[in-house]
Design a protein around this motif. Structure first.
Motif, PDB file in Angstrom:
ATOM      1  N   ALA A  69      26.774  59.645 -16.892  1.00  0.00           N
ATOM      2  CA  ALA A  69      27.965  59.384 -17.837  1.00  0.00           C
ATOM      3  C   ALA A  69      28.482  57.957 -17.835  1.00  0.00           C
ATOM      4  N   ALA A  70      28.874  57.442 -16.349  1.00  0.00           N
ATOM      5  CA  ALA A  70      29.292  56.020 -16.226  1.00  0.00           C
ATOM      6  C   ALA A  70      28.252  55.000 -16.927  1.00  0.00           C
ATOM      7  N   HIS A  71      27.320  55.245 -16.503  1.00  0.00           N
ATOM      8  CA  HIS A  71      26.054  54.188 -17.053  1.00  0.00           C
ATOM      9  C   HIS A  71      26.227  54.249 -18.542  1.00  0.00           C
ATOM     10  N   THR A  72      26.043  55.432 -19.195  1.00  0.00           N
ATOM     11  CA  THR A  72      26.134  55.635 -20.870  1.00  0.00           C
ATOM     12  C   THR A  72      27.336  54.942 -21.367  1.00  0.00           C
ATOM     13  N   ALA A  73      28.326  55.426 -20.685  1.00  0.00           N
ATOM     14  CA  ALA A  73      29.646  54.520 -21.209  1.00  0.00           C
ATOM     15  C   ALA A  73      29.754  53.208 -21.197  1.00  0.00           C
ATOM     16  N   LEU A  74      29.209  52.373 -20.277  1.00  0.00           N
ATOM     17  CA  LEU A  74      28.934  51.168 -20.271  1.00  0.00           C
ATOM     18  C   LEU A  74      28.249  50.457 -21.333  1.00  0.00           C
ATOM     19  N   SER A  79      27.714  47.858 -26.606  1.00  0.00           N
ATOM     20  CA  SER A  79      27.347  47.750 -28.147  1.00  0.00           C
ATOM     21  C   SER A  79      28.809  48.152 -29.152  1.00  0.00           C
ATOM     22  N   GLY A  80      29.650  48.520 -28.674  1.00  0.00           N
ATOM     23  CA  GLY A  80      31.110  48.728 -29.381  1.00  0.00           C
ATOM     24  C   GLY A  80      31.728  47.480 -29.205  1.00  0.00           C
ATOM     25  N   LEU A  81      31.746  46.774 -28.276  1.00  0.00           N
ATOM     26  CA  LEU A  81      32.215  45.598 -28.233  1.00  0.00           C
ATOM     27  C   LEU A  81      31.770  44.419 -29.213  1.00  0.00           C
ATOM     28  N   ALA A  82      30.422  44.402 -29.027  1.00  0.00           N
ATOM     29  CA  ALA A  82      29.460  43.714 -29.806  1.00  0.00           C
ATOM     30  C   ALA A  82      29.689  44.143 -31.470  1.00  0.00           C
ATOM     31  N   ALA A  83      30.117  45.148 -31.843  1.00  0.00           N
ATOM     32  CA  ALA A  83      30.418  45.537 -32.883  1.00  0.00           C
ATOM     33  C   ALA A  83      31.540  45.008 -33.643  1.00  0.00           C
ATOM     34  N   GLN A  84      32.526  44.744 -32.660  1.00  0.00           N
ATOM     35  CA  GLN A  84      33.997  44.365 -32.830  1.00  0.00           C
ATOM     36  C   GLN A  84      34.199  42.739 -32.645  1.00  0.00           C
ATOM     37  N   GLY A  85      32.944  42.189 -32.428  1.00  0.00           N
ATOM     38  CA  GLY A  85      32.988  40.891 -32.251  1.00  0.00           C
ATOM     39  C   GLY A  85      33.355  40.311 -30.686  1.00  0.00           C
ATOM     40  N   ARG A  86      33.356  41.096 -30.082  1.00  0.00           N
ATOM     41  CA  ARG A  86      33.647  40.946 -28.557  1.00  0.00           C
ATOM     42  C   ARG A  86      32.647  41.269 -27.615  1.00  0.00           C
ATOM     43  N   ASP A  97      17.452  50.595 -11.798  1.00  0.00           N
ATOM     44  CA  ASP A  97      17.682  50.187 -13.262  1.00  0.00           C
ATOM     45  C   ASP A  97      18.252  51.027 -14.379  1.00  0.00           C
ATOM     46  N   LEU A  98      19.094  51.825 -13.520  1.00  0.00           N
ATOM     47  CA  LEU A  98      20.004  52.773 -14.395  1.00  0.00           C
ATOM     48  C   LEU A  98      20.751  52.226 -15.558  1.00  0.00           C
ATOM     49  N   HIS A  99      21.206  51.036 -15.349  1.00  0.00           N
ATOM     50  CA  HIS A  99      22.033  50.542 -16.550  1.00  0.00           C
ATOM     51  C   HIS A  99      21.153  50.338 -17.838  1.00  0.00           C
ATOM     52  N   GLU A 100      19.922  49.875 -17.399  1.00  0.00           N
ATOM     53  CA  GLU A 100      19.149  49.539 -18.436  1.00  0.00           C
ATOM     54  C   GLU A 100      18.769  50.759 -19.365  1.00  0.00           C
ATOM     55  N   ARG A 101      18.384  51.968 -18.421  1.00  0.00           N
ATOM     56  CA  ARG A 101      17.909  53.130 -18.885  1.00  0.00           C
ATOM     57  C   ARG A 101      18.964  53.861 -19.752  1.00  0.00           C
ATOM     58  N   ALA A 102      20.196  53.468 -19.319  1.00  0.00           N
ATOM     59  CA  ALA A 102      21.218  54.228 -20.066  1.00  0.00           C
ATOM     60  C   ALA A 102      21.494  53.609 -21.466  1.00  0.00           C
ATOM     61  N   GLY A 103      20.771  52.403 -21.875  1.00  0.00           N
ATOM     62  CA  GLY A 103      20.900  51.658 -22.871  1.00  0.00           C
ATOM     63  C   GLY A 103      21.351  50.381 -22.951  1.00  0.00           C
ATOM     64  N   SER A 104      22.097  49.817 -21.847  1.00  0.00           N
ATOM     65  CA  SER A 104      22.676  48.374 -21.682  1.00  0.00           C
ATOM     66  C   SER A 104      21.447  47.424 -21.813  1.00  0.00           C
ATOM     67  N   ARG A 105      21.761  46.419 -22.504  1.00  0.00           N
ATOM     68  CA  ARG A 105      20.745  45.565 -23.207  1.00  0.00           C
ATOM     69  C   ARG A 105      20.652  44.172 -22.087  1.00  0.00           C
ATOM     70  N   ALA A 106      21.846  43.861 -21.640  1.00  0.00           N
ATOM     71  CA  ALA A 106      22.100  42.518 -20.804  1.00  0.00           C
ATOM     72  C   ALA A 106      22.722  42.982 -19.590  1.00  0.00           C
ATOM     73  N   VAL A 107      22.141  42.870 -18.501  1.00  0.00           N
ATOM     74  CA  VAL A 107      22.571  43.342 -17.030  1.00  0.00           C
ATOM     75  C   VAL A 107      22.094  42.174 -16.331  1.00  0.00           C
TER      76      VAL A 107
END
Length: 241
Positions: A69-74, A79-86, A97-107
Motif C-alpha cells: 500500500a505504501a508503494h501504491t500511495a506514492l 499522479s495526484g500532484l501532477a493533476a494539480q500542477g505540482r 522495482d516495486l515503485h514502478e510496478r505500483a504505477g510510479s512513472r519517474a523513479v
C-alpha cells in the motif's frame, strides 16, 4: 505553506512489508551475509560465482515480491500532484522495482536496479530478469564473464547525484520513508534540506539513526503512514503534522 515540489526518499523499510528484507536492522541482510564478500567490486573480481549466486537470489526475490500500500500511495501521489500542477521527485535507495510496478512513472534509483545488468567489457546496460552466470555472454559485444548486476556496490559512486541535489534544492518538503539514516550520501540529505530551510518529515517503523535531524517523525508501518501522508498532501495540507 504552499507545497509545489515534494521530494521523497525511500529506503528498504518501504519494501519490508512486501517481504524484502532490510539491511541494517536486526536480522537484516547484512547481519546474515558479509557485504565485503558479496557487494564490492573486489568481491566480484575474487569470486564472481558467489556474487552472482547472491544477486540471482535477490533478483528472484524482488521479482516475486508485490508492491504494498505504501508503494501504491506514492504512485497516487505522483499522479495526484501532477493533476494539480505540482510535482513529486521520487528517489529510492532500493534496487527493487516495486515503485514502478505500483504505477510510479519517474523513479530515480540512486543505488541501481536488480532488474538491470551492465557489461564491464563494453559498458552496455540493459533490463534483465534472468539469472546471471560467469558464462553469460554480453548481448552487445558477445564477451562472456563480464556481465554484472547494475547495482551500486560498496566503494562505488551512487547514481544521478546531480539530478538528486538539484531536485532537493528546489523542493518545498523533504520526506524520508523507511530509511535507516546510516547510508551516505542519502542519510545527509535531511541536513541539506535543513540548510535550505526546507521542512522535513520522516516516516519510519522505528526512529532512524538520523531521526534527530527531522523536524517531524511519524512512526508506524509504511502501509499505514504513507497513505495517510499522501492523503494529507493531496488534500492541500503541509504533511508535516
Amino acid at each position: 505553506m504552499d507545497i509545489q515540489n515534494v521530494f521523497v526518499l525511500t529506503g528498504a523499510g518501504i519494501s519490508a512489508e512486501s517481504g524484502l528484507g532490510t539491511f541494517r536492522d536486526r536480522g537484516g541482510v547484512w547481519s546474515r551475509f558479509d557485504p565485503m564478500k558479496l557487494a564490492t567490486p573486489e568481491a566480484f573480481a575474487a569470486d564472481p560465482v558467489l556474487v552472482h549466486d547472491f544477486y540471482n537470489m535477490r533478483r528472484r526475490d524482488a521479482l516475486n515480491a508485490q508492491p504494498n500500500a505504501a508503494h501504491t500511495a506514492l504512485a497516487e501521489l505522483e499522479s495526484g500532484l501532477a493533476a494539480q500542477g505540482r510535482n513529486l521527485f521520487l528517489c529510492t535507495q532500493n534496487v527493487d522495482d516495486l515503485h514502478e510496478r505500483a504505477g510510479s512513472r519517474a523513479v530515480v534509483h540512486m543505488h541501481g536496479e536488480l532488474s538491470r545488468v551492465r557489461c564491464l567489457a563494453c559498458g552496455d546496460g540493459r533490463p534483465w530478469r534472468e539469472d546471471l552466470t560467469v558464462e553469460t555472454p554480453c548481448p552487445s559485444c558477445g564477451v562472456a564473464g563480464r556481465m554484472r548486476p547494475d547495482v551500486v556496490w560498496f566503494g562505488e559512486m551512487p547514481k544521478h547525484l546531480d539530478a538528486i541535489e538539484d531536485a532537493l534544492i528546489k523542493s518545498d518538503l523533504f520526506v524520508a520513508i523507511g530509511t535507516s539514516g546510516a547510508v551516505y550520501p542519502a542519510a545527509g540529505y535531511v541536513a541539506q534540506a535543513q540548510a535550505f530551510g526546507i521542512p522535513t518529515l520522516a516516516l519510519n517503523l522505528e526512529a532512524a539513526d538520523n531521526a534527530g535531524m527531522f523536524a517531524r517523525t511519524r512512526l508506524g508501518l509504511a502501509s499505514a503512514t504513507v497513505p495517510a501522508f499522501v492523503a494529507d498532501i493531496l488534500a492541500g495540507a503541509d504533511g508535516s503534522g
